[in-house]
Motif scaffolding. Sequence first.
Motif, PDB file in Angstrom:
ATOM      1  N   THR A 207       0.928  -1.273  -0.255  1.00 36.80           N
ATOM      2  CA  THR A 207       0.001   0.226   0.074  1.00 36.80           C
ATOM      3  C   THR A 207       0.757   1.207  -0.016  1.00 36.80           C
ATOM      4  OG1 THR A 207      -1.920   1.253   1.198  1.00 36.80           O
ATOM      5  CG2 THR A 207      -0.182  -0.103   2.538  1.00 36.80           C
ATOM      6  N   VAL A 208       0.371   2.398  -0.379  1.00 35.54           N
ATOM      7  CA  VAL A 208       1.356   3.567  -0.460  1.00 35.54           C
ATOM      8  C   VAL A 208       0.194   4.890  -0.287  1.00 35.54           C
ATOM      9  CG1 VAL A 208       0.465   3.990  -3.065  1.00 35.54           C
ATOM     10  CG2 VAL A 208       2.581   4.951  -1.907  1.00 35.54           C
ATOM     11  N   ARG A 209       0.739   5.956   0.317  1.00 36.65           N
ATOM     12  CA  ARG A 209       0.302   7.269   0.631  1.00 36.65           C
ATOM     13  C   ARG A 209       1.373   8.098   0.382  1.00 36.65           C
ATOM     14  NH1 ARG A 209      -2.637   7.236   5.539  1.00 36.65           N
ATOM     15  NH2 ARG A 209      -4.719   7.089   4.342  1.00 36.65           N
ATOM     16  N   GLU A 210       0.919   9.335  -0.186  1.00 33.02           N
ATOM     17  CA  GLU A 210       1.700  10.263  -0.796  1.00 33.02           C
ATOM     18  C   GLU A 210       1.050  11.652  -0.514  1.00 33.02           C
ATOM     19  OE1 GLU A 210       2.844   9.921  -4.811  1.00 33.02           O
ATOM     20  OE2 GLU A 210       1.250   8.849  -5.418  1.00 33.02           O
ATOM     21  N   TRP A 211       1.702  12.740  -0.301  1.00 35.79           N
ATOM     22  CA  TRP A 211       1.330  13.855  -0.203  1.00 35.79           C
ATOM     23  C   TRP A 211       2.489  15.179  -0.430  1.00 35.79           C
ATOM     24  CZ3 TRP A 211       1.981  11.409   4.567  1.00 35.79           C
ATOM     25  CH2 TRP A 211       2.926  11.757   5.339  1.00 35.79           C
ATOM     26  N   THR A 212       1.801  16.199  -0.693  1.00 33.05           N
ATOM     27  CA  THR A 212       2.908  17.525  -1.030  1.00 33.05           C
ATOM     28  C   THR A 212       2.434  18.556   0.026  1.00 33.05           C
ATOM     29  OG1 THR A 212       3.072  16.769  -3.181  1.00 33.05           O
ATOM     30  CG2 THR A 212       3.920  19.094  -2.526  1.00 33.05           C
ATOM     31  N   ALA A 213       3.399  19.033   0.813  1.00 30.54           N
ATOM     32  CA  ALA A 213       2.832  19.944   1.875  1.00 30.54           C
ATOM     33  C   ALA A 213       3.147  21.220   1.542  1.00 30.54           C
ATOM     34  CB  ALA A 213       4.076  19.689   3.198  1.00 30.54           C
ATOM     35  N   SER A 214       2.744  22.282   2.191  1.00 31.02           N
ATOM     36  CA  SER A 214       2.647  23.542   1.688  1.00 31.02           C
ATOM     37  C   SER A 214       4.079  24.169   1.588  1.00 31.02           C
ATOM     38  CB  SER A 214       2.024  24.470   2.573  1.00 31.02           C
ATOM     39  OG  SER A 214       2.505  24.533   3.995  1.00 31.02           O
ATOM     40  N   ASP A 215       5.028  23.601   2.237  1.00 29.70           N
ATOM     41  CA  ASP A 215       6.475  24.158   1.901  1.00 29.70           C
ATOM     42  C   ASP A 215       7.208  23.466   0.665  1.00 29.70           C
ATOM     43  OD1 ASP A 215       6.810  21.247   2.819  1.00 29.70           O
ATOM     44  OD2 ASP A 215       8.086  21.723   4.336  1.00 29.70           O
ATOM     45  N   GLY A 216       6.434  22.798   0.116  1.00 28.51           N
ATOM     46  CA  GLY A 216       6.925  22.216  -1.220  1.00 28.51           C
ATOM     47  C   GLY A 216       7.487  20.549  -1.230  1.00 28.51           C
TER      48      GLY A 216
END
Length: 362
Positions: free
Chosen positions: A247-256
């Motif tokens: 399984t996988v989870r990914e995100w991009t935060a506000s700091d890039g």
Amino acid sequence: MTDHATAPQPGPEPHDQATAVTPVTPADDANPWAAITIDDPQPDAGQAPAPFAPPEPTQSPQEQAARRARRRRAAVRWSCAVLVFAIAGTGTALAVTAPERTDIPGLATANDGRYTFPPLTLPPLPSGKAAPDLKDNSKGLHQADLRYLLLPAPKEAGGSVNPPVFPSPTAPTATASAPASASAAPSDTAPATPGASASATAAPAASAAPGATAPANWVGCEAMGSELQNPARLHGLLLQNVCRAATVREWTASDGTSTRIRLLRFGSPNEARETYFRGRTDLQLKAAPDAKMASGDGWDTVAGIEVTRKDSQETAGKGVPTTRVAFVSASDVVAVVTMTNPRGVPATAFRQVVTLQCDLLA
């Protein structure tokens, strides 16, 4: 010669009419007044002189009433002043202690790059299953839904700060019209083929409770190969060590900073550990082909958890790596955490994400 009668001499004056004169001694010739004393009446030795008390002026009833009224007004004013200060002090204390310290100007901690995650909550275990004992390989299997063991997205990446709500841990039953692979999670008893695609994996359970946190997606065990420079080595590892689920989870935060977390579950802790040891040295990411194992002090982790960190040699601003990778071994599960940012990945955020993911697997 004729005898003449002697004239009578005047007698001594009475004591209360005469002044006693003390003879002058030769030593007092310089001060003739010191020789004169007057017999003044002296008070008794045991009796103190009465103090002088001036007569108290008499006040009219109107003056006495006015004086009492002034005293009452002064007492009321002082009582009101004390009450006002007490209320002001209590209000100030509540204003300081009630809100979060970070919400108070002047007391907020400067942002050091850490993210805001919801309270971590472990998913429920299936009926009759026990929590993993990472110190004992025979009892170290993770029985919970692997998707709920992934770290949730932080607030800075659009995630929720509310604690997750998990569905009931009941295994869905396969129907004759729908294949099991399309309705259920990968089974621990039927190993998935290394080349299984994401399209053939299960969707989130339909029995999830309303308001439950959306689980991560099931993916094929070889899905990580698209991120590697040498996917053939991953294929070889998965042929030797059977991967049961991924399984996988990914995100991009506000700091890039972009974060991707992958979890791979194997049939036994030995297989997972073999994959961990070979993967941390043989697998090279496309984002950091020159990544090397990070030096420095090791992190304090939970017993049974082992972490290997790798940093890209490409840096940005003050030597901060643009890519940081962590390989995590937790009994039958291997986790790979990858964080990239062209302006440099903050070390604090990287350590926070890896530590929290280790806590969920422990």
